[in-house]
Write an enzyme that holds these catalytic residues in place. Structure first.
Site, PDB file in Angstrom:
ATOM      1  N   SER A  86      17.523  -3.299   7.757  1.00 34.39           N
ATOM      2  CA  SER A  86      18.438  -4.443   7.640  1.00 34.39           C
ATOM      3  C   SER A  86      17.817  -5.770   8.112  1.00 34.39           C
ATOM      4  O   SER A  86      18.018  -6.799   7.458  1.00 34.39           O
ATOM      5  CB  SER A  86      19.738  -4.162   8.396  1.00 34.39           C
ATOM      6  OG  SER A  86      20.389  -3.080   7.786  1.00 34.39           O
ATOM      7  N   ASP A 100      30.235  -0.436   3.867  1.00 37.49           N
ATOM      8  CA  ASP A 100      29.637   0.752   3.229  1.00 37.49           C
ATOM      9  C   ASP A 100      30.455   1.132   1.995  1.00 37.49           C
ATOM     10  O   ASP A 100      29.912   1.625   1.009  1.00 37.49           O
ATOM     11  CB  ASP A 100      29.630   1.947   4.203  1.00 37.49           C
ATOM     12  CG  ASP A 100      28.491   1.861   5.211  1.00 37.49           C
ATOM     13  OD1 ASP A 100      27.491   1.166   4.950  1.00 37.49           O
ATOM     14  OD2 ASP A 100      28.615   2.502   6.276  1.00 37.49           O
ATOM     15  N   GLY A 136      29.180  16.893   1.797  1.00 35.63           N
ATOM     16  CA  GLY A 136      29.139  16.332   3.148  1.00 35.63           C
ATOM     17  C   GLY A 136      30.501  15.781   3.530  1.00 35.63           C
ATOM     18  O   GLY A 136      31.311  15.434   2.650  1.00 35.63           O
ATOM     19  N   ALA A 137      30.764  15.737   4.830  1.00 29.28           N
ATOM     20  CA  ALA A 137      32.072  15.261   5.299  1.00 29.28           C
ATOM     21  C   ALA A 137      31.927  14.489   6.609  1.00 29.28           C
ATOM     22  O   ALA A 137      32.815  14.522   7.461  1.00 29.28           O
ATOM     23  CB  ALA A 137      33.032  16.435   5.462  1.00 29.28           C
ATOM     24  N   GLY A 138      30.798  13.781   6.763  1.00 30.18           N
ATOM     25  CA  GLY A 138      30.598  12.955   7.947  1.00 30.18           C
ATOM     26  C   GLY A 138      31.167  11.559   7.725  1.00 30.18           C
ATOM     27  O   GLY A 138      31.999  11.339   6.837  1.00 30.18           O
ATOM     28  N   SER A 172      15.532   0.498  11.290  1.00 28.07           N
ATOM     29  CA  SER A 172      16.450  -0.115  10.316  1.00 28.07           C
ATOM     30  C   SER A 172      15.727  -1.111   9.401  1.00 28.07           C
ATOM     31  O   SER A 172      14.906  -1.906   9.858  1.00 28.07           O
ATOM     32  CB  SER A 172      17.576  -0.836  11.064  1.00 28.07           C
ATOM     33  OG  SER A 172      18.345  -1.574  10.137  1.00 28.07           O
ATOM     34  N   LYS A 190      29.715   3.573  14.794  1.00 25.65           N
ATOM     35  CA  LYS A 190      30.664   3.065  13.793  1.00 25.65           C
ATOM     36  C   LYS A 190      32.123   3.249  14.216  1.00 25.65           C
ATOM     37  O   LYS A 190      32.972   2.429  13.883  1.00 25.65           O
ATOM     38  CB  LYS A 190      30.392   3.706  12.425  1.00 25.65           C
ATOM     39  CG  LYS A 190      29.086   3.194  11.799  1.00 25.65           C
ATOM     40  CD  LYS A 190      28.882   3.699  10.388  1.00 25.65           C
ATOM     41  CE  LYS A 190      27.561   3.178   9.832  1.00 25.65           C
ATOM     42  NZ  LYS A 190      27.313   3.569   8.445  1.00 25.65           N
TER      43      LYS A 190
HETATM   44  P1  NAP Z   1      27.131  12.376   9.970  1.00 22.83           P
HETATM   45  O1  NAP Z   1      28.479  11.829  10.238  1.00 22.83           O
HETATM   46  O2  NAP Z   1      26.307  12.897  11.093  1.00 22.83           O
HETATM   47  O3  NAP Z   1      27.297  13.561   8.867  1.00 22.83           O
HETATM   48  C1  NAP Z   1      26.203  14.375   8.508  1.00 22.83           C
HETATM   49  C2  NAP Z   1      26.604  15.280   7.345  1.00 22.83           C
HETATM   50  O4  NAP Z   1      25.442  16.046   6.968  1.00 22.83           O
HETATM   51  C3  NAP Z   1      27.714  16.283   7.678  1.00 22.83           C
HETATM   52  O5  NAP Z   1      28.484  16.508   6.537  1.00 22.83           O
HETATM   53  C4  NAP Z   1      26.882  17.541   8.051  1.00 22.83           C
HETATM   54  O6  NAP Z   1      27.586  18.740   7.877  1.00 22.83           O
HETATM   55  C5  NAP Z   1      25.779  17.450   7.026  1.00 22.83           C
HETATM   56  N1  NAP Z   1      24.619  18.239   7.444  1.00 22.83           N
HETATM   57  C6  NAP Z   1      23.696  17.923   8.383  1.00 22.83           C
HETATM   58  N2  NAP Z   1      22.784  18.924   8.498  1.00 22.83           N
HETATM   59  C7  NAP Z   1      23.150  19.883   7.600  1.00 22.83           C
HETATM   60  C8  NAP Z   1      22.609  21.160   7.238  1.00 22.83           C
HETATM   61  N3  NAP Z   1      21.508  21.661   7.823  1.00 22.83           N
HETATM   62  N4  NAP Z   1      23.247  21.868   6.269  1.00 22.83           N
HETATM   63  C9  NAP Z   1      24.350  21.389   5.667  1.00 22.83           C
HETATM   64  N5  NAP Z   1      24.911  20.184   5.971  1.00 22.83           N
HETATM   65  C10 NAP Z   1      24.319  19.444   6.928  1.00 22.83           C
HETATM   66  O7  NAP Z   1      26.193  11.304   9.256  1.00 22.83           O
HETATM   67  P2  NAP Z   1      26.660  10.095   8.287  1.00 22.83           P
HETATM   68  O8  NAP Z   1      26.877   8.877   9.080  1.00 22.83           O
HETATM   69  O9  NAP Z   1      27.743  10.579   7.397  1.00 22.83           O
HETATM   70  O10 NAP Z   1      25.290   9.861   7.456  1.00 22.83           O
HETATM   71  C11 NAP Z   1      24.806  10.827   6.552  1.00 22.83           C
HETATM   72  C12 NAP Z   1      23.538  10.309   5.853  1.00 22.83           C
HETATM   73  O11 NAP Z   1      23.840   9.131   5.115  1.00 22.83           O
HETATM   74  C13 NAP Z   1      22.416   9.903   6.821  1.00 22.83           C
HETATM   75  O12 NAP Z   1      21.209  10.358   6.274  1.00 22.83           O
HETATM   76  C14 NAP Z   1      22.463   8.378   6.816  1.00 22.83           C
HETATM   77  O13 NAP Z   1      21.192   7.810   7.080  1.00 22.83           O
HETATM   78  C15 NAP Z   1      22.893   8.104   5.388  1.00 22.83           C
HETATM   79  N6  NAP Z   1      23.570   6.791   5.215  1.00 22.83           N
HETATM   80  C16 NAP Z   1      23.052   5.931   4.285  1.00 22.83           C
HETATM   81  C17 NAP Z   1      23.679   4.705   4.067  1.00 22.83           C
HETATM   82  C18 NAP Z   1      23.098   3.744   3.047  1.00 22.83           C
HETATM   83  O14 NAP Z   1      23.420   2.566   3.085  1.00 22.83           O
HETATM   84  N7  NAP Z   1      22.296   4.213   2.118  1.00 22.83           N
HETATM   85  C19 NAP Z   1      24.829   4.355   4.792  1.00 22.83           C
HETATM   86  C20 NAP Z   1      25.350   5.273   5.720  1.00 22.83           C
HETATM   87  C21 NAP Z   1      24.694   6.491   5.915  1.00 22.83           C
HETATM   88  P3  NAP Z   1      28.418  19.388   9.110  1.00 22.83           P
HETATM   89  O15 NAP Z   1      29.739  18.653   9.110  1.00 22.83           O
HETATM   90  O16 NAP Z   1      28.545  20.820   8.748  1.00 22.83           O
HETATM   91  O17 NAP Z   1      27.629  19.162  10.360  1.00 22.83           O
END
Ligand code: NAP
Length: 282
Positions: A22, A109, A132-134, A20, A73
């Site tokens: 942070s 966020d 994306g939908a995470g 991190s 989270k």
């Molecule tokens: P998450 O809940 O695990 O969601 C991951 C997302 O990526 C899902 O939509 C997943 O799709 C998709 N994905 C992963 N592998 C894939 C592939 N091979 N093909 C297609 N789609 C794929 O993660 P999150 O918490 O949302 O975080 C996502 C990213 O944002 C991470 O890299 C994290 O480090 C970054 N982030 C950055 C900040 C910042 O402050 N800049 C803040 C938060 C997060 P499926 O649903 O199909 O699995």
């Protein structure tokens, strides 16, 4: 000196957490403002029980609060005694503040992403496409709605997850295989998947239908210029990188726990870029 003889303590809980940025961000702001405070990475194993134990421990130590990252989270929201509307709507929290009334969950966020976009453009009335939908996609969708974006399309590899977000937030569902075509109508495109991150495959998308006036944001910040941002910049689109969101979300937490006015500026960015280079993550 703010913090006096008793340092203000805060930190970040995650698993893993050593990577991190942070702690560096908060230490820089504390030093600039002459605040006697420490921001400490706390490695908390993945289960909710471990998370709750970890939070009880940092409260006993007198922490003012913690940021919370993957995979905790949702645990943070469950652990909290009360939550902001933002955290409740997102179904996740990246901040816990500890006070006399208990633990309060918030989600910076959302405001962090909104602030990063606002640096480049005002977007009321615009159309956006979220990939994306995470967990991060939920925060981005709420941020875009707070910014007044009129229409939001969402595409995700696992269609059911995008469908659930579309239903919860009033978004329009787009098939993952139709993502390149969906660019044609977007003023703002946001990658919230982990594709493009170091060690992950790139995001495959054909940008040829995208307007040159569209803004392209990627919340991945390692590497800072993801293949998506590189391709967008090469065809003249404005870009927003993941470091802007990271710095802005940290600012909300710093104000809450340490006080003062943390500046998200070029000097901080340059220092974080150097750190990413030093770690070989750019
Ligand atoms: P998450 O809940 O695990 O969601 C991951 C997302 O990526 C899902 O939509 C997943 O799709 C998709 N994905 C992963 N592998 C894939 C592939 N091979 N093909 C297609 N789609 C794929 O993660 P999150 O918490 O949302 O975080 C996502 C990213 O944002 C991470 O890299 C994290 O480090 C970054 N982030 C950055 C900040 C910042 O402050 N800049 C803040 C938060 C997060 P499926 O649903 O199909 O699995």
């Amino acid at each position: 000196m703010a913090g006096g003889h008793h340092p203000i303590l805060a930190g970040i809980a995650g698993w893993p957490v050593a990577h991190s940025l942070s702690p560096l961000i908060h230490a820089t702001w504390a030093k600039r403002a002459g605040i006697n405070g420490y921001y400490i990475p706390v490695a908390v194993p993945p289960s909710y029980e471990e998370f709750a134990r970890g939070m009880d421990a940092v409260r006993t130590l007198g922490f003012a609060g913690v940021n919370v990252t993957i995979p905790h989270k949702e645990h943070a929201l469950r652990y909290a005694d009360a939550a902001s509307d933002a955290a409740a709507r997102a179904g996740a929290a990246n901040m816990l503040t500890f006070g006399a009334e208990g633990a309060f969950a918030d989600n910076s966020d959302i405001a962090g992403f909104a602030a990063a976009v606002r640096e480049k453009s005002s977007v009321p009335g615009a159309s956006a496409l979220i990939l994306g939908a995470g967990g991060a996609a939920r925060a981005v969708a709420l941020a875009l709605q707070n910014l007044g974006v009129a229409r939001i399309d969402i595409a995700n590899r696992t269609r059911e997850k995008a469908g659930a977000l579309a239903k919860a937030f009033g978004l329009s569902l787009v098939g993952w295989s139709d993502r390149s075509e969906a660019l044609a109508g977007a003023d703002l495109v946001v990658n919230t998947t982990s594709l493009g991150m170091s060690g992950e495959p790139p995001l495959h998308i054909d940008l040829s239908l995208m307007r040159t006036s569209a803004i392209v944001a990627d919340i991945v910040y390692s590497p800072l210029e993801t293949p998506l941002l590189k391709a967008a910049a090469a065809r003249g689109n404005r870009t927003v990188d993941g470091l802007s969101m990271l710095m802005h979300q940290a600012g909300f937490a710093f104000r809450q726990w340490f006080g003062g006015e943390p500046a998200v500026d070029d000097e901080l960015r340059a220092m974080l870029v150097d750190e990413l280079k030093r770690r070989g993550r750019m």
